[in-house]
Enzyme design. Structure first.
Site, PDB file in Angstrom:
ATOM      1  CD  GLU A 115      90.053 112.812 119.691  1.00 22.28           C
ATOM      2  OE1 GLU A 115      90.231 111.990 118.849  1.00 22.28           O
ATOM      3  OE2 GLU A 115      89.526 112.812 120.777  1.00 22.28           O
ATOM      4  CB  CYS A 171      92.073 113.065 113.939  1.00 23.28           C
ATOM      5  SG  CYS A 171      91.652 112.157 115.249  1.00 23.28           S
TER       6      CYS A 171
END
Length: 448
Positions: free
Chosen positions: A247, A281
């Protein structure tokens, strides 16, 4: 002073050398950690490999019970852990509460998942046969986690991984070894988890992190972090097709169409770009706004950002290096013509929320994931232009603001992002069902 040391095969190891851990707002030392090395990684993977068959052989209710005990231990320390998260990550209290409570919630969710359906009965290929599919553990999972939400991002992999019979080697970020590692090891120890089932190795990325990322004894490496490191891990794994799950970051877009409620969009922009100082993120790094509402949107952003106070509305960046990295994107963008409407300055680790106008696609604040409290605004004349601008760079999570939900949904379908919110910012997500990532399918054919 807090201490974090390697937790290997059910034992906290003594250390020969220590590295300091600092409060991110004050810079004062709050403890120390003992960095693990490559030899520790080898030992931890071997311990996890030896423990995995016995752990997987336990009945699901037994594994679930261990997870509940870990959750109870963390819950009993809730206020302590919230304060620790605030100090170690630099987050405000609401961020720390979200992080700790979500980490605990994931343990409870995974304890329920462990008791769920173990597989399916399939339609047989031939009459008189019985075909079954069941979920079985992967084996040994290496987990490398970042510093921004260290407890719940670790638990997002650790809890379901354990629930489904895997064993774990966890390497927390060196900036947050306590909330991201030590407290998880202490919860496992307090719960009486069998030795080797969960191993925790505080350490630096180039040493312990890379040794774990390249280890051939893993059945899966789960990495959450920067795109640059993720690409290096993927390149290494490709040499012998080692299983990995990544990720990574994204240059996410926050889109405001010409019929949008400007105040609603500006309110949500404060969350999308400034939650935890933009250090996630899923933070919005680019604001793409149609020209008809651009002036009003910029004014609304500037008013809100300028009113924010350090310590009350925003916290420090994780490090001086991160502060300098953020400004190294802002400064050359301003040199190319971007206008600072507010911010662009700092006091120690506190970088002021910054609104930039006249941002063009060739500027660093447009082309790079900022990972800081900056709202760069780029004006577009059409939906087509917005879609083209948005899709120039990899994205994880976007937002679209419009008065017409169908218009918003249609535009969302054209964006190359894993998730799109219409008239909303990224949610502060609760725990997720991770079963698909931590089991594999085994097909079984039986003859009657």
């Amino acid at each position: 002073m807090a201490e974090a040391s390697p937790y290997l095969n059910g034992v906290f190891r003594s250390a020969q050398r220590w590295s300091p851990v600092h409060d991110k707002a004050t810079g004062e030392p709050i403890g120390r950690y003992a960095p693990a090395g490559a030899a520790d990684v080898d030992e931890a993977v071997a311990a996890a490999r030896a423990a995995q068959p016995g752990w997987a052989a336990l009945a699901a209710p037994e594994r679930a019970a261990y997870l509940r005990l870990m959750a109870e231990h963390l819950q009993s320390r809730y206020e302590e852990l919230v304060r620790l998260s605030m100090s170690e990550t630099g987050g405000l209290r609401r961020k720390a509460e979200d992080e700790v409570s979500t980490g605990i919630k994931q343990l409870h969710i995974s304890s329920v998942q462990a008791m769920g359906t173990a597989g399916d009965i399939l339609q047989p290929y031939k009459a008189g046969k019985l075909s079954l599919s069941r979920a079985v553990p992967l084996g040994v999972i290496g987990v490398i986690t970042p510093w921004n939400y260290p407890l719940n991002l670790a638990m997002r992999a650790v809890a379901p991984g354990l629930a489904f019979g895997n064993t774990i080697v966890l390497k927390p970020a060196e900036l947050t070894p306590f909330i991201g590692g030590q407290v998880i090891a202490e919860a496992a120890d307090a719960a009486g988890l069998p030795p080797g089932v969960l191993n925790v190795l505080p350490g630096e990325g180039p040493e312990a992190g890379w040794a774990l990322a390249e280890h051939r004894g893993l059945d899966l490496l789960d990495f959450t972090g920067s795109r640059e490191v993720g690409l290096a891990i993927a390149a290494s794994a490709a040499t012998d097709l080692r299983p990995i799950r990544l990720e990574l970051g994204g240059d996410n877009a926050f889109i405001v169409l010409d019929d949008a409620d400007v105040d609603l969009a500006a309110d949500h922009a404060m969350i999308a770009s400034l939650e935890f100082q933009g250090q996630t993120c899923i933070s919005s790094s680019r604001h793409l706004v149609m020209r008809a509402v651009a002036d009003r949107y910029l004014a609304a952003l500037t008013e809100r950002a300028a009113a924010m106070e350090a310590g009350r509305d925003f916290g420090p960046l994780i490090s001086a290096a991160q502060r300098d990295r953020v400004h190294a994107l802002v400064e050359p963008s301003v040199a190319k013509g971007a206008r600072v409407l507010t911010g662009g300055t700092w006091d120690g680790p506190f970088y002021r929320p910054t609104v930039l106008a006249d941002v063009t696609p060739d500027m660093p604040v447009f082309t790079e994931e900022i990972f800081g409290p900056v709202l760069p605004v780029t004006v577009a004349d059409s939906e087509e232009e917005i879609v083209e601008l948005a899709n120039r760079h990899p994205m994880l999570m976007n937002s679209v603001f419009t008065a017409d939900l169908m218009r918003g949904m249609a535009l969302a379908e054209r964006l190359h992002a894993g998730e799109v919110h219409v008239n909303d910012a990224h949610a502060r997500h609760g725990a997720e069902n991770q079963m698909a990532g931590f089991t594999k399918r085994q097909w079984i054919g039986l003859t009657r």
